[in-house]
Design a protein around this motif. Structure first.
Motif, PDB file in Angstrom:
ATOM      1  N   ASP A  88       0.837  -1.211   0.000  1.00 43.42           N
ATOM      2  CA  ASP A  88       0.000   0.000   0.000  1.00 43.42           C
ATOM      3  C   ASP A  88       0.865   1.252   0.000  1.00 43.42           C
ATOM      4  O   ASP A  88       0.614   2.210  -0.730  1.00 43.42           O
ATOM      5  N   ARG A  89       1.921   1.259   0.812  1.00 44.85           N
ATOM      6  CA  ARG A  89       2.809   2.419   0.900  1.00 44.85           C
ATOM      7  C   ARG A  89       3.561   2.626  -0.414  1.00 44.85           C
ATOM      8  O   ARG A  89       3.742   3.754  -0.865  1.00 44.85           O
ATOM      9  N   ILE A  90       3.983   1.535  -1.047  1.00 44.38           N
ATOM     10  CA  ILE A  90       4.648   1.636  -2.347  1.00 44.38           C
ATOM     11  C   ILE A  90       3.696   2.213  -3.380  1.00 44.38           C
ATOM     12  O   ILE A  90       4.074   3.089  -4.165  1.00 44.38           O
ATOM     13  N   ILE A  94       4.165   5.574  -5.650  1.00 48.24           N
ATOM     14  CA  ILE A  94       4.061   5.605  -7.109  1.00 48.24           C
ATOM     15  C   ILE A  94       3.063   6.654  -7.560  1.00 48.24           C
ATOM     16  O   ILE A  94       3.286   7.368  -8.545  1.00 48.24           O
ATOM     17  N   GLU A  95       1.962   6.787  -6.837  1.00 47.50           N
ATOM     18  CA  GLU A  95       0.905   7.757  -7.177  1.00 47.50           C
ATOM     19  C   GLU A  95       1.235   9.176  -6.713  1.00 47.50           C
ATOM     20  O   GLU A  95       0.458  10.097  -6.939  1.00 47.50           O
ATOM     21  N   GLY A  96       2.375   9.355  -6.047  1.00 48.16           N
ATOM     22  CA  GLY A  96       2.754  10.686  -5.568  1.00 48.16           C
ATOM     23  C   GLY A  96       2.003  11.125  -4.327  1.00 48.16           C
ATOM     24  O   GLY A  96       1.950  12.315  -4.010  1.00 48.16           O
ATOM     25  N   LYS A  97       1.445  10.188  -3.570  1.00 51.00           N
ATOM     26  CA  LYS A  97       0.638  10.507  -2.390  1.00 51.00           C
ATOM     27  C   LYS A  97       1.364  10.241  -1.073  1.00 51.00           C
ATOM     28  O   LYS A  97       0.794  10.429  -0.012  1.00 51.00           O
ATOM     29  N   ASN A  98       2.610   9.809  -1.131  1.00 53.88           N
ATOM     30  CA  ASN A  98       3.366   9.507   0.085  1.00 53.88           C
ATOM     31  C   ASN A  98       4.168  10.738   0.479  1.00 53.88           C
ATOM     32  O   ASN A  98       5.183  11.063  -0.122  1.00 53.88           O
ATOM     33  N   ARG A  99       3.745  11.414   1.522  1.00 55.30           N
ATOM     34  CA  ARG A  99       4.407  12.654   1.938  1.00 55.30           C
ATOM     35  C   ARG A  99       5.778  12.403   2.563  1.00 55.30           C
ATOM     36  O   ARG A  99       6.537  13.347   2.787  1.00 55.30           O
ATOM     37  N   VAL A 104      11.355  10.160  -0.213  1.00 56.32           N
ATOM     38  CA  VAL A 104      12.621  10.874  -0.326  1.00 56.32           C
ATOM     39  C   VAL A 104      13.207  10.703  -1.717  1.00 56.32           C
ATOM     40  O   VAL A 104      13.495  11.677  -2.400  1.00 56.32           O
ATOM     41  N   LYS A 105      13.382   9.454  -2.168  1.00 55.16           N
ATOM     42  CA  LYS A 105      14.102   9.208  -3.419  1.00 55.16           C
ATOM     43  C   LYS A 105      13.734   7.843  -3.980  1.00 55.16           C
ATOM     44  O   LYS A 105      13.599   6.886  -3.241  1.00 55.16           O
ATOM     45  N   GLU A 106      13.572   7.776  -5.311  1.00 59.59           N
ATOM     46  CA  GLU A 106      13.394   6.491  -5.972  1.00 59.59           C
ATOM     47  C   GLU A 106      14.758   5.990  -6.427  1.00 59.59           C
ATOM     48  O   GLU A 106      15.541   6.724  -7.022  1.00 59.59           O
ATOM     49  N   LEU A 107      15.056   4.746  -6.127  1.00 54.38           N
ATOM     50  CA  LEU A 107      16.287   4.095  -6.555  1.00 54.38           C
ATOM     51  C   LEU A 107      15.927   2.993  -7.556  1.00 54.38           C
ATOM     52  O   LEU A 107      14.750   2.697  -7.755  1.00 54.38           O
ATOM     53  N   GLU A 108      16.915   2.390  -8.152  1.00 57.00           N
ATOM     54  CA  GLU A 108      16.668   1.349  -9.157  1.00 57.00           C
ATOM     55  C   GLU A 108      15.844   0.190  -8.591  1.00 57.00           C
ATOM     56  O   GLU A 108      14.960  -0.330  -9.258  1.00 57.00           O
ATOM     57  N   THR A 109      16.115  -0.189  -7.352  1.00 54.47           N
ATOM     58  CA  THR A 109      15.462  -1.369  -6.786  1.00 54.47           C
ATOM     59  C   THR A 109      14.397  -1.068  -5.742  1.00 54.47           C
ATOM     60  O   THR A 109      13.769  -1.988  -5.216  1.00 54.47           O
ATOM     61  N   GLY A 110      14.178   0.202  -5.424  1.00 55.43           N
ATOM     62  CA  GLY A 110      13.178   0.517  -4.413  1.00 55.43           C
ATOM     63  C   GLY A 110      13.060   2.002  -4.136  1.00 55.43           C
ATOM     64  O   GLY A 110      13.520   2.835  -4.913  1.00 55.43           O
ATOM     65  N   TYR A 111      12.449   2.301  -2.992  1.00 51.26           N
ATOM     66  CA  TYR A 111      12.162   3.683  -2.607  1.00 51.26           C
ATOM     67  C   TYR A 111      12.714   3.964  -1.214  1.00 51.26           C
ATOM     68  O   TYR A 111      12.595   3.131  -0.311  1.00 51.26           O
ATOM     69  N   VAL A 112      13.274   5.141  -1.033  1.00 49.76           N
ATOM     70  CA  VAL A 112      13.718   5.595   0.279  1.00 49.76           C
ATOM     71  C   VAL A 112      12.624   6.512   0.810  1.00 49.76           C
ATOM     72  O   VAL A 112      12.186   7.434   0.114  1.00 49.76           O
ATOM     73  N   ILE A 113      12.161   6.232   2.019  1.00 53.84           N
ATOM     74  CA  ILE A 113      11.129   7.060   2.638  1.00 53.84           C
ATOM     75  C   ILE A 113      11.513   7.348   4.085  1.00 53.84           C
ATOM     76  O   ILE A 113      12.313   6.626   4.681  1.00 53.84           O
ATOM     77  N   LEU A 114      10.963   8.410   4.632  1.00 59.06           N
ATOM     78  CA  LEU A 114      11.119   8.694   6.051  1.00 59.06           C
ATOM     79  C   LEU A 114      10.140   7.814   6.821  1.00 59.06           C
ATOM     80  O   LEU A 114       9.077   7.466   6.312  1.00 59.06           O
ATOM     81  N   GLY A 115      10.496   7.477   8.059  1.00 66.98           N
ATOM     82  CA  GLY A 115       9.563   6.745   8.908  1.00 66.98           C
ATOM     83  C   GLY A 115       8.403   7.640   9.301  1.00 66.98           C
ATOM     84  O   GLY A 115       8.544   8.861   9.397  1.00 66.98           O
TER      85      GLY A 115
END
Length: 58
Positions: free
Chosen positions: A6-8, A12-17, A20-31
């Protein structure tokens, strides 16, 4: 779907406040709750319930 999926999808939809950054294999997000300054999470683009279920790259 699981909560990580769900968080991913939110990312992808630009709704995760917390994105931080998209990488080749995943996403970096703040807790969601920052107990330590600079704490981040990595969300893998490939769904796996355990890290050893992921394929290794050569």
């Amino acid at each position: 779907m699981c909560t990580v999926c769900d968080r991913i999808q939110e990312t992808i939809e630009g709704k995760n406040r917390y994105f931080v950054k998209e990488l080749e294999t995943g996403y970096v997000i703040l807790g969601d709750y920052q107990r330590f300054k600079g704490y981040t999470l990595f969300l893998c683009k490939v769904h796996a319930t355990e890290i050893h279920f992921l394929e290794t790259s050569s």
